[in-house]
Design a protein around this motif. Structure first.
Motif, short mmCIF file in Angstrom:
data_model
loop_
_atom_site.label_atom_id
_atom_site.label_comp_id
_atom_site.label_asym_id
_atom_site.label_seq_id
_atom_site.Cartn_x
_atom_site.Cartn_y
_atom_site.Cartn_z
N ASP A 33 0.82 -1.23 0.00
CA ASP A 33 0.00 0.00 0.00
C ASP A 33 0.84 1.27 0.00
O ASP A 33 1.73 1.44 0.83
N ASN A 34 0.54 2.11 -0.94
CA ASN A 34 1.22 3.40 -1.11
C ASN A 34 2.66 3.28 -1.57
O ASN A 34 3.39 4.26 -1.62
N THR A 35 3.09 2.03 -1.87
CA THR A 35 4.41 1.83 -2.47
C THR A 35 4.22 1.30 -3.89
O THR A 35 4.72 1.88 -4.85
N LEU A 36 3.45 0.21 -4.01
CA LEU A 36 3.15 -0.34 -5.34
C LEU A 36 1.82 0.16 -5.87
O LEU A 36 1.64 0.27 -7.09
N ASP A 116 6.84 3.16 2.16
CA ASP A 116 6.48 4.57 2.30
C ASP A 116 6.38 5.03 3.74
O ASP A 116 6.15 6.21 3.99
N GLN A 117 6.55 4.11 4.72
CA GLN A 117 6.38 4.52 6.12
C GLN A 117 7.66 4.33 6.95
O GLN A 117 8.23 3.24 6.98
N ILE A 118 8.05 5.39 7.62
CA ILE A 118 9.28 5.35 8.42
C ILE A 118 9.17 4.36 9.57
O ILE A 118 10.06 3.53 9.78
N THR A 120 7.31 1.86 10.00
CA THR A 120 6.90 0.51 9.63
C THR A 120 7.97 -0.10 8.72
O THR A 120 8.68 -1.03 9.09
N ASP A 121 8.11 0.48 7.53
CA ASP A 121 9.00 -0.10 6.51
C ASP A 121 10.48 0.19 6.78
O ASP A 121 11.31 -0.72 6.71
N VAL A 122 10.81 1.43 7.05
CA VAL A 122 12.22 1.78 7.24
C VAL A 122 12.77 1.14 8.52
O VAL A 122 13.83 0.51 8.52
#
Ligand SMILES: [Mg+2]
Length: 168
Positions: A33-36, A116-118, A120-122
């Protein structure tokens, strides 16, 4: 620091075979979500589908790591032709990324993890030792309350990244 990405890019289209080759990376862990895709959109754009094809063609390993439930992640990955995926990843836990690295048969430091989320993803990617790339969210508009809260917490980090010249 674990919430500071290794790199910041405007979107997934910048994660090309050349980008990965320059950094010695052989695989990409993808957020959904919000990346792909934007929110409430079933499929990536033709442009993004073309990029995934190009990455596969260049021998780049792909794996989706998502906090979503199994059914949604499996159906989405089938549609985009990605065989490896991790569902219920509980990002920002490192375990989902570590599982992805095993599926991809690559050491974490050879994998770009994009999202896209610090918080969560980063954070998850950095904890697992992946090369963390923060992407600008495709569409920020209709996010739930919890994500909106995390977006608020992102603001000082984004400000720091701007000061460092990592974000234009
Ligand atoms: Mg996302």
């Amino acid at each position: 620091m674990n919430i500071i990405p290794d790199d910041c890019r405007t979107g997934i289209m910048e994660i090309t075979p050349a980008y990965l080759e320059e950094r010695g990376l052989g695989g990409v862990i993808l957020d959904i979500d919000n990346t792909l895709i934007g929110h409430n959109v079933p499929l990536p754009t033709a442009e993004v589908m073309g990029l995934l094809e190009e990455l596969r063609g260049a021998g780049i390993r792909l794996c989706v790591v998502s906090n979503n439930r199994r059914g949604r992640v499996a159906a989405f990955c089938e549609k985009i032709g990605v065989e490896d995926y991790v569902w219920d990843a509980l990002k920002p836990a490192a375990a989902g990324y570590e599982r992805a690295a095993r599926l991809m048969d690559l050491p974490p430091e050879k994998i770009a993890a994009v999202g896209d989320q610090i918080y969560t993803d980063v954070w998850g990617a950095r904890r697992a030792g992946c090369y963390a790339v923060l992407l600008r969210p495709i569409h920020k508009g209709k996010e739930g309350l919890f994500i909106a809260f995390k977006r608020l917490l992102e603001k000082p980090v984004l400000f720091y990244l701007k000061c460092k010249g990592m974000i234009k």
